[in-house]
Design an enzyme around this catalytic site. Structure first.
Site, short mmCIF file in Angstrom:
data_model
loop_
_atom_site.label_atom_id
_atom_site.label_comp_id
_atom_site.label_asym_id
_atom_site.label_seq_id
_atom_site.Cartn_x
_atom_site.Cartn_y
_atom_site.Cartn_z
N PHE A 51 -10.93 2.58 -6.98
CA PHE A 51 -11.47 3.89 -7.31
C PHE A 51 -11.64 4.67 -6.01
CE2 PHE A 51 -11.73 1.76 -11.18
CZ PHE A 51 -12.12 2.62 -12.21
N TYR A 107 0.35 11.23 -10.77
CA TYR A 107 -0.02 10.12 -9.90
C TYR A 107 -0.50 8.93 -10.73
CZ TYR A 107 -2.78 7.27 -6.70
OH TYR A 107 -3.31 6.22 -6.01
N LYS A 154 1.42 5.19 -11.45
CA LYS A 154 0.80 3.90 -11.16
C LYS A 154 0.75 3.01 -12.41
CE LYS A 154 -0.42 4.01 -6.76
NZ LYS A 154 0.00 2.98 -5.79
N LEU A 194 0.81 -1.21 0.00
CA LEU A 194 0.00 0.00 0.00
C LEU A 194 0.84 1.27 0.00
CD1 LEU A 194 -2.64 -0.96 2.74
CD2 LEU A 194 -2.88 -1.19 0.25
N ALA A 195 2.09 1.18 0.44
CA ALA A 195 2.94 2.37 0.58
C ALA A 195 3.06 3.09 -0.76
CB ALA A 195 4.32 1.98 1.10
N ARG A 243 -17.87 10.93 -9.17
CA ARG A 243 -16.86 10.00 -8.68
C ARG A 243 -17.53 8.85 -7.93
NH1 ARG A 243 -14.39 12.70 -11.54
NH2 ARG A 243 -12.46 13.87 -11.24
#
Length: 303
Positions: free
Chosen positions: A170, A144, A148, A77-78, A206
């Site tokens: 999401f 970002y 990824k 997760l980091a 969203r």
């Protein structure tokens, strides 16, 4: 697919990078409640003997920690997860090279973990209209999302040697999320009874899923026999910011004035971002009973 019962996995070791982060903290508690033996890394001084202070850019230190713990399951997760972060180089260093350091460290272990779950992001899709599914060609519009996507491409080279699943969560929120993120910012304004709030574009749609929903999906994927896959972690349902505000006004019992601050309006803003959960549900079934934006907002407001 073979069904694995949680009680069969009691006391199995799970290792979480970024364990003291927003998602990590919720994931750790869920795993502990299920009887797992949980360890993890943090960049701050830990007050838990099973938490290790470690910069994931330090491959040697990361490898030594893994060798001492020998976890059966690993959740990565980091990451730098704030889209508007100004330190672009750090986004790429941590999100790409930190992940590669972890996978190289795992390669050096004398055994193969049962499963490695690596969190990517729905932000990799970019400005693609419609319901986003895993067959689409990602077109990220910010650093970002791009970091990824590069990370995903590099991870694929390890599919043949490690039991990996990549998740694309999401938007999600819950208790403990940093106030620099949108939903906690809105909730805190109502908690403090402020009369107005400055926001960016509120005419965007969203998914605002619960962190509990995401954590449940992660665990189900982790203990499944699925590997070498990329899967959305989403509900397929999107609402706009105005509806979030309406729900909060109902919870708090008063109306707030919204001022649009041009500085908060992002360039290349994604108008609608929601995913297809068909692949996810084919793997683990439907977890939407863990997902309610109103319940999530009520819990955050009363916390």
């Amino acid at each position: 697919m073979k069904e694995i019962k949680m009680e069969e996995l009691s006391k199995e070791k799970v290792f979480i990078t970024g364990i003291n982060g927003f998602t990590g903290a919720h994931l750790e508690q869920y795993l502990l409640d299920k009887g797992f033996d949980v360890y993890g890394t943090t960049v701050s001084t830990p007050n838990n003997p099973k938490h290790y202070c470690c910069n994931i850019l330090d491959k040697k230190e990361l490898g030594n920690i893994l060798k001492s713990i020998k976890p059966k399951y690993i959740v990565h997760l980091a990451a730098i997860s704030f889209v508007a972060s100004e330190n672009k180089q750090q986004i790429y260093n941590v999100n790409i090279f930190g992940t590669l350091n972890l996978l190289e460290a795992i390669d050096n272990l004398d055994y193969s973990p049962n499963k490695i779950l690596i969190a990517s992001s729905g932000a990799v899709y970019g400005n693609i209209e419609g319901e986003l599914d895993e067959t689409m060609n990602p077109q990220p519009v910010n650093h970002y999302g791009n970091s990824k996507l590069v990370m995903e491409n590099m991870i694929k080279t390890y599919f043949e040697t490690q039991n990996i699943i990549i998740t694309r969560p999401f938007n999600y929120t819950g208790i403990g999320q940093d106030s620099k993120f949108l939903i906690p910012k809105i909730v805190s304004h109502f908690q403090e009874k402020k009369k107005e709030i400055e926001l960016g574009n509120i005419n965007v749609y969203r998914e605002f899923n619960s962190v509990n929903f995401v954590v449940k999906c992660y665990i189900d994927l982790l203990v499944s026999d699925v590997k070498s896959e990329i899967v959305n972690v989403c509900s397929g349902s999107a609402i706009d910011i105005k509806e979030i505000l309406d729900i909060m006004e109902d919870i708090a019992g008063y109306s707030i004035t919204v001022k649009i601050n041009p500085e908060f309006v992002r360039k290349n803003e994604i108008q609608t971002l929601k995913g297809s959960n068909k692949k996810l549900t084919s793997f683990i079934g439907n977890n939407n009973n863990h997902n309610s934006i109103k319940n999530t907002l009520e819990k955050m407001y009363s916390y």
